[in-house]
Write a protein that holds these residues in place. Structure first.
Motif, PDB file in Angstrom:
ATOM      1  N   MET A   1       0.841  -1.095   0.079  1.00  0.00           N
ATOM      2  CA  MET A   1       0.006  -0.095  -0.011  1.00  0.00           C
ATOM      3  C   MET A   1       0.746   1.236   0.009  1.00  0.00           C
ATOM      4  SD  MET A   1      -3.278  -0.927   2.153  1.00  0.00           S
ATOM      5  CE  MET A   1      -4.203   0.591   1.611  1.00  0.00           C
ATOM      6  N   LYS A   2       2.098   1.076   0.454  1.00  0.00           N
ATOM      7  CA  LYS A   2       2.810   2.378   0.689  1.00  0.00           C
ATOM      8  C   LYS A   2       3.282   2.714  -0.875  1.00  0.00           C
ATOM      9  CE  LYS A   2       7.378   0.452   1.696  1.00  0.00           C
ATOM     10  NZ  LYS A   2       8.286   0.749   0.656  1.00  0.00           N
ATOM     11  N   ASP A   3       3.274   2.029  -1.731  1.00  0.00           N
ATOM     12  CA  ASP A   3       3.878   2.086  -2.987  1.00  0.00           C
ATOM     13  C   ASP A   3       2.702   2.412  -4.113  1.00  0.00           C
ATOM     14  OD1 ASP A   3       6.454   1.416  -2.316  1.00  0.00           O
ATOM     15  OD2 ASP A   3       6.111  -0.685  -2.795  1.00  0.00           O
ATOM     16  N   LEU A   4       1.375   2.497  -3.615  1.00  0.00           N
ATOM     17  CA  LEU A   4       0.157   2.817  -4.489  1.00  0.00           C
ATOM     18  C   LEU A   4      -0.121   4.224  -4.337  1.00  0.00           C
ATOM     19  CD1 LEU A   4      -2.463  -0.092  -3.371  1.00  0.00           C
ATOM     20  CD2 LEU A   4      -1.087  -0.045  -5.332  1.00  0.00           C
ATOM     21  N   SER A   5      -0.841   4.755  -5.196  1.00  0.00           N
ATOM     22  CA  SER A   5      -1.205   6.091  -5.341  1.00  0.00           C
ATOM     23  C   SER A   5      -2.250   6.519  -4.236  1.00  0.00           C
ATOM     24  CB  SER A   5      -1.659   6.495  -6.878  1.00  0.00           C
ATOM     25  OG  SER A   5      -3.053   5.842  -6.993  1.00  0.00           O
TER      26      SER A   5
ATOM     27  N   PHE B   1      -5.401   7.042  -4.587  1.00  0.00           N
ATOM     28  CA  PHE B   1      -6.410   6.975  -4.986  1.00  0.00           C
ATOM     29  C   PHE B   1      -6.192   5.603  -6.065  1.00  0.00           C
ATOM     30  CE2 PHE B   1      -7.394  11.106  -4.016  1.00  0.00           C
ATOM     31  CZ  PHE B   1      -8.338  10.958  -3.310  1.00  0.00           C
ATOM     32  N   PRO B   2      -5.804   4.322  -5.525  1.00  0.00           N
ATOM     33  CA  PRO B   2      -5.582   3.429  -6.467  1.00  0.00           C
ATOM     34  C   PRO B   2      -6.561   2.720  -7.294  1.00  0.00           C
ATOM     35  CG  PRO B   2      -5.668   2.531  -4.146  1.00  0.00           C
ATOM     36  CD  PRO B   2      -5.719   3.887  -4.193  1.00  0.00           C
ATOM     37  N   GLU B   3      -6.199   2.080  -8.313  1.00  0.00           N
ATOM     38  CA  GLU B   3      -7.117   1.473  -9.101  1.00  0.00           C
ATOM     39  C   GLU B   3      -7.731   0.274  -8.467  1.00  0.00           C
ATOM     40  OE1 GLU B   3      -7.880   2.420 -12.347  1.00  0.00           O
ATOM     41  OE2 GLU B   3      -6.546   4.213 -12.091  1.00  0.00           O
ATOM     42  N   LYS B   4      -8.845  -0.238  -8.747  1.00  0.00           N
ATOM     43  CA  LYS B   4      -9.671  -1.160  -8.406  1.00  0.00           C
ATOM     44  C   LYS B   4      -8.930  -2.372  -8.384  1.00  0.00           C
ATOM     45  CE  LYS B   4     -13.987  -3.776  -8.341  1.00  0.00           C
ATOM     46  NZ  LYS B   4     -15.373  -3.864  -9.280  1.00  0.00           N
ATOM     47  N   GLU B   5      -8.386  -2.694  -9.545  1.00  0.00           N
ATOM     48  CA  GLU B   5      -7.519  -4.045  -9.463  1.00  0.00           C
ATOM     49  C   GLU B   5      -6.299  -3.975  -8.780  1.00  0.00           C
ATOM     50  OE1 GLU B   5      -8.456  -1.832 -12.462  1.00  0.00           O
ATOM     51  OE2 GLU B   5     -10.143  -2.915 -12.921  1.00  0.00           O
TER      52      GLU B   5
ATOM     53  N   LEU C   1      -7.926  -5.118  -5.462  1.00  0.00           N
ATOM     54  CA  LEU C   1      -8.317  -6.476  -5.654  1.00  0.00           C
ATOM     55  C   LEU C   1      -7.160  -7.607  -5.222  1.00  0.00           C
ATOM     56  CD1 LEU C   1     -11.092  -6.344  -8.297  1.00  0.00           C
ATOM     57  CD2 LEU C   1     -11.369  -6.452  -5.890  1.00  0.00           C
ATOM     58  N   GLU C   2      -6.099  -7.038  -5.602  1.00  0.00           N
ATOM     59  CA  GLU C   2      -4.876  -8.167  -5.381  1.00  0.00           C
ATOM     60  C   GLU C   2      -4.479  -7.940  -3.906  1.00  0.00           C
ATOM     61  OE1 GLU C   2      -1.754  -6.966  -8.248  1.00  0.00           O
ATOM     62  OE2 GLU C   2      -3.035  -7.485  -9.875  1.00  0.00           O
ATOM     63  N   LEU C   3      -4.851  -7.246  -3.224  1.00  0.00           N
ATOM     64  CA  LEU C   3      -4.378  -7.332  -1.788  1.00  0.00           C
ATOM     65  C   LEU C   3      -5.539  -7.805  -0.719  1.00  0.00           C
ATOM     66  CD1 LEU C   3      -3.057  -3.792  -1.547  1.00  0.00           C
ATOM     67  CD2 LEU C   3      -1.779  -5.877  -2.126  1.00  0.00           C
ATOM     68  N   LEU C   4      -6.725  -8.351  -1.274  1.00  0.00           N
ATOM     69  CA  LEU C   4      -7.821  -8.699  -0.514  1.00  0.00           C
ATOM     70  C   LEU C   4      -7.356 -10.365   0.075  1.00  0.00           C
ATOM     71  CD1 LEU C   4     -10.889  -7.783  -2.499  1.00  0.00           C
ATOM     72  CD2 LEU C   4     -10.102  -6.796  -0.163  1.00  0.00           C
ATOM     73  N   PRO C   5      -7.809 -10.605   0.889  1.00  0.00           N
ATOM     74  CA  PRO C   5      -7.366 -11.933   1.742  1.00  0.00           C
ATOM     75  C   PRO C   5      -7.679 -12.894   0.768  1.00  0.00           C
ATOM     76  CG  PRO C   5      -8.726 -10.803   3.415  1.00  0.00           C
ATOM     77  CD  PRO C   5      -8.703 -10.059   1.963  1.00  0.00           C
ATOM     78  N   TRP C   6      -8.731 -13.027  -0.056  1.00  0.00           N
ATOM     79  CA  TRP C   6      -8.868 -14.327  -1.074  1.00  0.00           C
ATOM     80  C   TRP C   6      -8.289 -14.254  -2.281  1.00  0.00           C
ATOM     81  CZ3 TRP C   6     -12.562 -11.264   1.342  1.00  0.00           C
ATOM     82  CH2 TRP C   6     -12.891 -10.196   0.597  1.00  0.00           C
TER      83      TRP C   6
END
Length: 59
Positions: free
Chosen positions: A27-31, A33-37, A40-45
Protein backbone atom coordinates in the motif's frame (compact mmCIF):
# COMPACT_ATOMS: atom_id res chain seq x y z
CA UNK A 1 -11.17 -3.17 12.36
CA UNK A 2 -7.82 -4.88 12.86
CA UNK A 3 -9.51 -7.81 14.56
CA UNK A 4 -11.91 -8.17 11.64
CA UNK A 5 -9.07 -8.10 9.09
CA UNK A 6 -7.10 -10.62 11.16
CA UNK A 7 -10.02 -13.03 11.43
CA UNK A 8 -10.81 -12.72 7.72
CA UNK A 9 -7.19 -13.47 6.89
CA UNK A 10 -7.24 -16.56 9.10
CA UNK A 11 -10.51 -17.77 7.57
CA UNK A 12 -8.87 -17.49 4.16
CA UNK A 13 -5.91 -19.61 5.20
CA UNK A 14 -3.44 -16.77 5.73
CA UNK A 15 -0.90 -16.00 8.42
CA UNK A 16 -2.26 -12.70 9.77
CA UNK A 17 1.10 -11.09 10.59
CA UNK A 18 2.63 -11.97 7.22
CA UNK A 19 -0.51 -10.88 5.39
CA UNK A 20 -0.77 -7.51 7.16
CA UNK A 21 2.94 -6.86 6.67
CA UNK A 22 2.64 -7.63 2.96
CA UNK A 23 -0.45 -5.43 2.52
CA UNK A 24 1.15 -2.49 4.31
CA UNK A 25 4.32 -2.80 2.23
CA UNK A 26 2.29 -2.88 -0.98
CA UNK A 27 0.00 0.00 0.00
CA UNK A 28 2.88 2.41 0.59
CA UNK A 29 3.74 2.09 -3.11
CA UNK A 30 0.18 2.75 -4.33
CA UNK A 31 -1.16 6.14 -5.34
CA UNK A 32 -3.56 7.99 -3.01
CA UNK A 33 -6.46 6.77 -5.15
CA UNK A 34 -5.39 3.33 -6.43
CA UNK A 35 -7.09 1.45 -9.22
CA UNK A 36 -9.68 -1.12 -8.21
CA UNK A 37 -7.59 -3.94 -9.70
CA UNK A 38 -4.61 -3.04 -7.50
CA UNK A 39 -6.77 -3.18 -4.40
CA UNK A 40 -8.40 -6.48 -5.41
CA UNK A 41 -4.96 -8.11 -5.49
CA UNK A 42 -4.52 -7.30 -1.78
CA UNK A 43 -7.74 -8.89 -0.53
CA UNK A 44 -7.39 -12.01 1.65
CA UNK A 45 -8.96 -14.27 -0.98
CA UNK A 46 -6.72 -13.06 -3.81
CA UNK A 47 -4.72 -15.73 -5.62
CA UNK A 48 -1.88 -13.25 -6.21
CA UNK A 49 -0.76 -13.15 -2.56
CA UNK A 50 2.74 -14.55 -1.96
CA UNK A 51 3.20 -18.05 -0.57
CA UNK A 52 4.70 -16.83 2.71
CA UNK A 53 1.34 -15.25 3.56
CA UNK A 54 -0.41 -18.60 3.27
CA UNK A 55 -0.85 -21.03 6.13
CA UNK A 56 -0.70 -24.76 5.63
CA UNK A 57 -3.93 -25.08 7.57
CA UNK A 58 -7.12 -23.57 6.25
CA UNK A 59 -10.15 -23.21 8.51
Amino acid sequence: TVYSITETAMLNGLKPYNYLTYVMEQMKDLSPFPEKEAMLELLPWSNSLPADCRSKLKK
